[in-house]
Design an enzyme around this catalytic site. Structure first.
Site, mmCIF file in Angstrom:
data_model
loop_
_atom_site.group_PDB
_atom_site.id
_atom_site.type_symbol
_atom_site.label_atom_id
_atom_site.label_comp_id
_atom_site.label_asym_id
_atom_site.label_seq_id
_atom_site.Cartn_x
_atom_site.Cartn_y
_atom_site.Cartn_z
ATOM 1 N N SER A 73 46.523 -14.338 -4.432
ATOM 2 C CA SER A 73 47.146 -13.014 -4.517
ATOM 3 C C SER A 73 46.987 -12.276 -3.193
ATOM 4 O O SER A 73 45.974 -12.412 -2.510
ATOM 5 C CB SER A 73 46.500 -12.199 -5.647
ATOM 6 O OG SER A 73 46.821 -10.825 -5.534
ATOM 7 N N GLY A 74 47.973 -11.449 -2.864
ATOM 8 C CA GLY A 74 47.924 -10.627 -1.660
ATOM 9 C C GLY A 74 47.177 -9.326 -1.847
ATOM 10 O O GLY A 74 47.241 -8.441 -0.983
ATOM 11 N N CYS A 131 34.594 -18.350 -14.335
ATOM 12 C CA CYS A 131 34.058 -18.573 -15.658
ATOM 13 C C CYS A 131 33.724 -17.247 -16.313
ATOM 14 O O CYS A 131 34.019 -16.183 -15.788
ATOM 15 C CB CYS A 131 32.781 -19.432 -15.568
ATOM 16 S SG CYS A 131 33.006 -20.973 -14.641
#
Length: 644
Positions: free
Chosen positions: A368-369, A2
């Protein structure tokens, strides 16, 4: 995920908080909320923009108020189910299923002692109506941002710097030290802020404000201490089960009431996470990028798409391919606005475009890596710095001859680039230097003399301050392991200052949450319990993570050459952006203000155009800095007073 904002004992607090929250609308398009209450001789106001991920009903709305506590919170707690069970057993009754309510009740029961127990990414403000105290908190590793500005006994805070700038008009000046640091790194370190007077709450810390004017700070998690504990564990013979730790973190990061997808570049880090996620979410979607063929050829970029397709086919992943052929002239100012501070990594564009495509398909959450390279020594610079130790044993006359020969080689012709030559020139720029200086030079933009020659002479002292700060942070440890010293430096500087910053801001610009399972407290603890000689074996970086991934992924994926989550900068600079580069170098605001020297920029352009040096990244950052500076000095911030 948020956007949060608020004021404490601040003039016109309600109107200011509403405006702050409005600037953050892109972070939370699913709802907005406001809370106000007396605080001493003033008021507190908390604002919130909601991106609904867990508990989509109104019981998850914010600010959340319950029995004298009010909370505005940005993030996700991946151990919320365990904390909920513990609190329930202690007699707490929950109204809904959100992790927000878990956090609020954990704070009620344990106060700041709950913070080391939280596993996730978060920034929040919590107000106690009984004591009138406001506490602001940021997660252990700096995944989520929190900016604040103090004036007198008042404070204003928000998820983004642009929100603070919007409500303070032209009273915030551009911070010259932050701009010099930005030139060095191509990003602003987490310890600095681009607008003077504003600050970033440090990772793993909290700050509290009381009605009597007392301000207290505390640190509940320290990466330096975690690394030291990891060293002791390693010396004691402990060998963490890395495969189990990464899989458990990945499983936790799938916690969601909305669809979750993944970035899939075809490299080790994203492929490993995607494969693990597919075990728990069969048919999970993934997004990958490709470039125009002529751009990729000019940049000598590897063909990552075929590896991404191979992983998707093997694990039943629904792969979406996106070709990156953006109108960079249009995207550059938009991204500069959303990135908040001057960040010159074009990977931010990739993240934004991927998240935008995912969002259009109804996806709100992406894995994500990010972080694996920093923690497990996966960048070329890590191997290169080790090789430099051997290079320094080569007789000096031979080193001089090699350096002179490489210096004469071109990095590109009119049709293609030569990556090996670029790497060789980069290596020789730092291979003879002492450890800390070499490490800094291996990933920053300029050496000291080059930076001094680029900026106004009055900023010479600032240049030395920025370099000294790097040295202080890098040396602030008791590790006797060179590889883990580099990893600790990256985890304290490179990761929060650049990679986590652009990931948060560019993904939230597309109203999308990106989760980073490698940047998890348990993965970090495991990473620093691994000796450096298991992270880099021979010339193989991330060796220990590759061992773990080899039980899941094909060897062709695990041991492939390292890919690039970047962009074809040389192609963009020589084609799409060439007129803009000329304009900025000859008559940009940075030059006209005296901050940057026109002659130095002209030399960069000339050498890059001749193909003798690759300054495309430097020039890209000058463009991002120019656009940011124009916005800052024409609206929210004032220009530094420098004369030409």
């Amino acid at each position: 995920m948020c956007g949060i904002a608020g004021t404490y004992r601040w003039p016109d607090g309600k109107a200011v908080t509403d405006r702050l929250t409005g600037v953050l609308a892109h972070r939370g398009p699913d709802g907005a909320g406001h809370y106000g209450h007396p605080a001493g001789d003033g008021e507190v106001h908390l604002g919130h923009r909601r991106l609904a991920i867990i508990d989509l009903s109104e019981t998850g709305a914010q600010p959340m108020v319950s029995d004298g506590l009010a909370l505005t919170y940005n993030g996700e707690l991946y151990n919320a189910p365990e904390l909920r069970a513990e609190l329930t057993a202690a007699g707490v009754r929950f109204r809904g299923t959100s992790d927000t309510e878990v956090l609020l009740e954990a704070w009620r029961r344990w106060g700041t002692d709950c913070l080391p127990r939280l596993r996730g990414m978060f920034a929040f403000g919590i107000f106690d109506e009984r004591t009138g105290e406001l506490v602001l908190v940021r997660d252990q590793l700096g995944i989520k941002p929190l900016f604040l500005l103090r004036r007198g006994e008042g404070v204003v805070f928000a998820s983004e710097l642009k929100a603070l700038a919007a409500v303070t008009g032209d009273s915030l000046e551009v911070d010259q030290g932050a701009l010099v640091a930005s030139l060095l790194y191509y990003w602003v370190p987490d310890s600095r802020c681009a607008l003077r007077g504003a600050e970033k709450l440090p990772p793993g810390s909290w700050i509290s404000f009381r009605p009597d004017g007392v301000v207290r700070r505390g640190r509940y998690w320290n990466l330096r201490e975690v690394a030291a504990e990891g060293r002791e564990r390693a010396l004691g013979g402990e060998r963490p089960d890395l495969a189990a730790v990464v899989e458990e973190s990945t499983r936790r990061h799938l916690l969601s009431d909305v669809p979750v997808a993944a970035f899939l570049s075809g490299g080790l880090d994203s492929s490993y996470l995607t494969a693990l996620a597919a075990r728990h979410r069969p048919g999970i979607s993934a997004y990958t990028i490709g470039f125009r063929a002529e751009d990729a050829r000019f940049e000598a970029m590897p063909d990552d798409l075929r590896y991404a397709r191979q992983v998707a086919e093997r694990f039943g992943v629904d792969l979406h391919e996106i070709e990156i052929a953006p109108d960079v002239l249009d995207l550059l100012p938009r991204m500069t606005y959303h990135l908040d501070e001057p960040i010159g990594d074009p990977a931010a564009i990739n993240t934004f475009l991927i998240c935008s495509a995912a969002r259009e398909a109804g996806v709100k959450v992406m894995l994500s890596g990010m972080g694996a390279d920093e923690l497990f020594a996966g960048y070329r610079k890590h191997v290169a710095n080790l090789l430099a130790l051997r290079y320094q044993r080569v007789p000096r006359p031979l080193r001089r001859g090699l350096s002179a020969a490489v210096d004469r080689l071109p990095v590109a012709t009119s049709r293609r680039g030569f990556r090996s030559v670029r790497f060789a020139k980069r290596f020789l720029s730092f291979a003879d230097l002492p450890e800390e200086t070499a490490f800094r030079r291996s990933y920053t933009m300029y050496d000291r003399d080059e930076l001094l020659g680029l900026v106004h002479p009055d900023l010479a002292g600032t240049v030395d301050d920025v370099l000294a700060e790097h040295a202080d942070v890098y040396r602030d440890n008791d590790l006797d392991d060179f590889v883990n010293r580099m990893c600790l430096g990256d985890a304290r500087m490179f990761l929060p200052g650049l990679n986590l910053a652009y990931t948060d801001r560019s993904s939230m610009a597309a109203s999308t949450e990106v989760r980073v399972p490698y940047v998890d407290v348990e993965v970090v603890r495991a990473a620093f319990a691994v000796p450096g000689d298991r992270k880099i074996v021979g010339r193989q970086g991330k060796a220990v993570l590759k061992e773990a991934a080899a039980s899941v992924l094909p060897r062709e994926i695990v041991y492939r050459p390292k890919g690039l989550f970047s962009a074809p900068l040389r192609a963009w600079m020589s084609r799409d952006l060439a007129p803009l580069v000329r304009e900025v170098v000859h008559d940009g605001e940075l030059v006209r203000s005296g901050l940057l020297r026109r002659e130095a920029l002209q030399r960069l352009v000339a050498e890059d155009a001749a193909g003798q040096r690759d300054f495309s990244k430097h020039l890209w950052h000058v463009l991002t800095l120019e656009y940011w500076y124009r916005d800052a000095t024409s609206g929210a911030g004032r220009a530094p007073s420098l004369t030409a």
